[in-house]
Design a protein around this motif. Structure first.
Motif, mmCIF file in Angstrom:
data_model
loop_
_atom_site.group_PDB
_atom_site.id
_atom_site.type_symbol
_atom_site.label_atom_id
_atom_site.label_comp_id
_atom_site.label_asym_id
_atom_site.label_seq_id
_atom_site.Cartn_x
_atom_site.Cartn_y
_atom_site.Cartn_z
ATOM 1 N N ASP A 25 -0.190 40.514 4.613
ATOM 2 C CA ASP A 25 -1.038 41.459 4.837
ATOM 3 C C ASP A 25 -1.282 42.059 3.406
ATOM 4 O O ASP A 25 -2.254 42.902 4.203
ATOM 5 C CB ASP A 25 -0.505 42.258 6.109
ATOM 6 N N LEU A 26 -0.047 42.433 3.149
ATOM 7 C CA LEU A 26 -0.674 42.821 1.965
ATOM 8 C C LEU A 26 -1.705 41.762 0.438
ATOM 9 O O LEU A 26 -2.394 42.911 0.263
ATOM 10 C CB LEU A 26 0.960 43.108 0.066
ATOM 11 N N ILE A 27 -1.818 41.164 0.985
ATOM 12 C CA ILE A 27 -2.116 40.429 0.579
ATOM 13 C C ILE A 27 -4.453 40.368 0.324
ATOM 14 O O ILE A 27 -4.997 40.739 0.087
ATOM 15 C CB ILE A 27 -2.542 38.914 -0.113
ATOM 16 N N LYS A 28 -4.234 40.611 1.994
ATOM 17 C CA LYS A 28 -5.126 40.883 2.439
ATOM 18 C C LYS A 28 -6.456 42.416 1.934
ATOM 19 O O LYS A 28 -7.359 42.401 2.029
ATOM 20 C CB LYS A 28 -5.327 40.593 4.591
ATOM 21 N N LYS A 29 -5.038 43.333 2.048
ATOM 22 C CA LYS A 29 -5.151 44.996 1.952
ATOM 23 C C LYS A 29 -5.524 44.747 0.613
ATOM 24 O O LYS A 29 -5.692 45.855 0.037
ATOM 25 C CB LYS A 29 -4.066 45.314 1.951
ATOM 26 N N GLY A 30 -5.768 44.020 -0.262
ATOM 27 C CA GLY A 30 -5.658 43.637 -1.598
ATOM 28 C C GLY A 30 -4.745 44.260 -2.772
ATOM 29 O O GLY A 30 -4.359 44.889 -3.165
ATOM 30 N N GLU A 31 -3.344 44.845 -1.926
ATOM 31 C CA GLU A 31 -1.696 45.385 -2.632
ATOM 32 C C GLU A 31 -1.859 44.254 -3.520
ATOM 33 O O GLU A 31 -0.901 44.596 -4.903
ATOM 34 C CB GLU A 31 -1.482 45.878 -1.609
ATOM 35 N N LEU A 32 -2.010 43.464 -3.082
ATOM 36 C CA LEU A 32 -1.012 41.848 -4.223
ATOM 37 C C LEU A 32 -1.969 41.526 -4.099
ATOM 38 O O LEU A 32 -3.082 40.181 -3.549
ATOM 39 C CB LEU A 32 -0.132 40.900 -3.504
ATOM 40 N N PRO A 33 -2.328 40.902 -4.903
ATOM 41 C CA PRO A 33 -2.981 40.217 -6.172
ATOM 42 C C PRO A 33 -3.196 38.933 -6.210
ATOM 43 O O PRO A 33 -2.268 38.698 -6.509
ATOM 44 C CB PRO A 33 -4.405 40.974 -7.446
ATOM 45 N N SER A 34 -4.200 38.469 -5.679
ATOM 46 C CA SER A 34 -3.248 36.817 -5.607
ATOM 47 C C SER A 34 -4.605 35.089 -5.637
ATOM 48 O O SER A 34 -5.964 35.902 -5.901
ATOM 49 C CB SER A 34 -3.437 37.113 -3.731
ATOM 50 N N TYR A 35 -4.131 34.452 -5.903
ATOM 51 C CA TYR A 35 -4.866 33.335 -6.476
ATOM 52 C C TYR A 35 -4.158 31.888 -5.685
ATOM 53 O O TYR A 35 -3.708 31.966 -5.084
ATOM 54 C CB TYR A 35 -5.200 32.960 -7.865
ATOM 55 N N ARG A 36 -5.459 31.116 -5.609
ATOM 56 C CA ARG A 36 -4.476 30.321 -4.993
ATOM 57 C C ARG A 36 -4.642 27.720 -5.990
ATOM 58 O O ARG A 36 -5.556 28.102 -7.330
ATOM 59 C CB ARG A 36 -5.329 29.816 -3.901
ATOM 60 N N VAL A 37 -3.228 27.800 -5.381
ATOM 61 C CA VAL A 37 -3.237 26.573 -6.562
ATOM 62 C C VAL A 37 -3.145 25.736 -5.148
ATOM 63 O O VAL A 37 -2.413 25.635 -4.431
ATOM 64 C CB VAL A 37 -2.042 26.854 -7.136
ATOM 65 N N GLY A 38 -3.332 25.087 -4.926
ATOM 66 C CA GLY A 38 -4.152 23.778 -3.956
ATOM 67 C C GLY A 38 -4.453 24.347 -2.608
ATOM 68 O O GLY A 38 -5.297 25.592 -2.261
ATOM 69 N N LYS A 39 -2.959 23.986 -1.467
ATOM 70 C CA LYS A 39 -2.520 25.011 -0.303
ATOM 71 C C LYS A 39 -2.592 25.803 -0.180
ATOM 72 O O LYS A 39 -1.634 27.113 0.046
ATOM 73 C CB LYS A 39 -2.713 24.104 0.100
ATOM 74 N N PRO A 106 -18.978 41.525 1.348
ATOM 75 C CA PRO A 106 -19.105 42.172 -0.319
ATOM 76 C C PRO A 106 -18.219 42.981 -0.039
ATOM 77 O O PRO A 106 -17.940 43.977 1.392
ATOM 78 C CB PRO A 106 -20.658 43.257 -0.553
ATOM 79 N N ASN A 107 -16.439 43.718 -0.790
ATOM 80 C CA ASN A 107 -15.766 44.830 -0.737
ATOM 81 C C ASN A 107 -15.306 45.163 -1.743
ATOM 82 O O ASN A 107 -15.948 44.746 -2.803
ATOM 83 C CB ASN A 107 -14.914 43.998 0.783
ATOM 84 N N LEU A 108 -14.590 46.010 -2.111
ATOM 85 C CA LEU A 108 -14.669 46.529 -3.439
ATOM 86 C C LEU A 108 -13.447 45.797 -4.481
ATOM 87 O O LEU A 108 -13.246 45.461 -5.403
ATOM 88 C CB LEU A 108 -12.738 47.858 -3.463
ATOM 89 N N ASN A 109 -12.581 44.302 -3.434
ATOM 90 C CA ASN A 109 -11.937 43.804 -4.895
ATOM 91 C C ASN A 109 -13.171 42.180 -4.972
ATOM 92 O O ASN A 109 -13.273 41.019 -5.578
ATOM 93 C CB ASN A 109 -11.012 43.179 -4.030
#
Length: 345
Positions: A25-39, A106-109
């Motif tokens: 939920d934090l990732i979804k809201k943009g409060e925790l920037p994230s990226y993906r490595v594989g799955k 589009p969204n803010l991020n």
């Protein structure tokens, strides 16, 4: 070549003492920037520290007296080291889309995270096709059971939930639970796949197990699934219908958190029987599968104004031949209902 420290969602859940769904939920809201490595989703240590500092600043503003007390709620945890060359940002392939051009959100991020809950491999295929055909969204996979998935949707923590919950009294799958847990919500239920569920038994079926009623045999060793999973609900409903008390089953409280883990336990001789789906038995090997019920594996999506465009796009994607062909490559799926809207409010 420099290395970056990063955390998995499991690490962050453990570190902050919150559920994985809250992390998503934090990732979804943009409060925790994230990226993906594989799955796997990952969060850089610097971004996690920045989130913690923002939380502390807010806490100090709201409760000045507590600002003098050093926070101790974060246990020590060493982040993993990753080579920068392995970092794979969530980008959208321009080459594999359907229905002419990809839809853009589009969204803010720049991207909108969409949390997809459940453990089946078909969900990985769905996420892959969504990523290829819908620009501006980022599918995030949360590996939780059916009941917890519906609860997470009710709490606003997920966007697409999967469920395979049997109502023993009616023989119906999913809808009785969805209507109860999502009361007051507007949603659509669409079939993803149907599949065989039943019993995992040791190779050769030495105990000659063939029916749910056989679970009442004295001395039988069971390996169970966690509460809230579809397999656990299936077992509990069948025990109720067969008038078998769970207290009389050896191993009822011994829980695993996936079909593969249950199948593996039986294959290794740690249990005589477990409940799960056919595909896991084929993947694990060295055991046999006794099919007892055809279960429906459905998706639920909320019909909110902000979901309208991507929801319509997902419904179309579920009916495409490209997606069906990918599903057919995995043994054990019945696609006769795939993409059909089963219920809508």
């Amino acid at each position: 070549m420099s290395n970056d420290s990063s955390y998995t969602t499991e690490d962050i859940s453990r570190l902050l003492k919150i559920s994985k769904l809250t992390v998503y939920d934090l990732i979804k809201k943009g409060e925790l920037p994230s990226y993906r490595v594989g799955k796997q989703m990952r969060v850089d240590a610097a971004d996690l520290e920045a989130y913690k500092q923002r939380s502390k600043t807010m806490q100090a503003t709201l409760h000045p007296q507590s600002a003098e007390t050093p926070p101790s709620q974060y246990p020590a945890l060493q982040p993993e080291k990753l080579d920068n060359s392995e970092h794979t940002a969530v980008l959208h392939s321009p080459s594999a889309h359907f229905n002419s051009s990809p839809t853009h959100f589009p969204n803010l991020n720049g991207t909108r995270p969409l949390v997809i809950t459940g453990q089946d491999m078909s969900l990985d295929l769905l996420a892959k096709h969504m990523e290829r055909s819908i620009q501006g969204i980022r599918p995030l996979r949360a590996f939780v059971g059916s009941m917890d998935s519906l609860i997470s949707m009710y709490k606003g923590e997920s966007d697409i939930v999967s469920t395979h919950l049997l109502d023993g009294d009616t023989g119906a799958y999913n809808l009785p639970y969805i209507r109860t847990l999502l009361v007051g919500s507007s949603y659509v239920v669409v079939n993803l796949v149907s599949r065989q569920a039943g019993l995992y038994v040791q190779r050769g079926n030495p105990l000659k197990l063939s029916h749910w009623s056989d679970l009442s045999r004295p001395g039988l060793r069971l390996v169970n699934r966690e509460k809230g999973s579809g397999a656990r609900v299936l077992l509990d409903e069948q025990l109720r219908l067969q008038h078998i008390a769970s207290s009389q089953i050896n191993g009822y409280d011994q829980e695993e958190t996936s079909h593969l883990a249950v199948a593996g336990k039986v294959a290794a001789g740690g249990a005589d029987v477990g409940v799960g789906i056919e595909k896991a038995a084929l993947m694990v090997g060295n055991l046999e599968f006794i099919p007892l019920i055809q279960e429906r594996y459905d998706l639920v999506m909320l019909k909110k104004p902000e979901n309208k465009i991507w929801l319509e796009h997902v419904l179309k994607l579920l009916q495409t031949e490209a997606f069906h062909n990918d599903l057919r490559s995995i043994h054990g799926y019945d696609l006769s209902l795939t993409g059909q809207v089963l219920y809508e409010t």
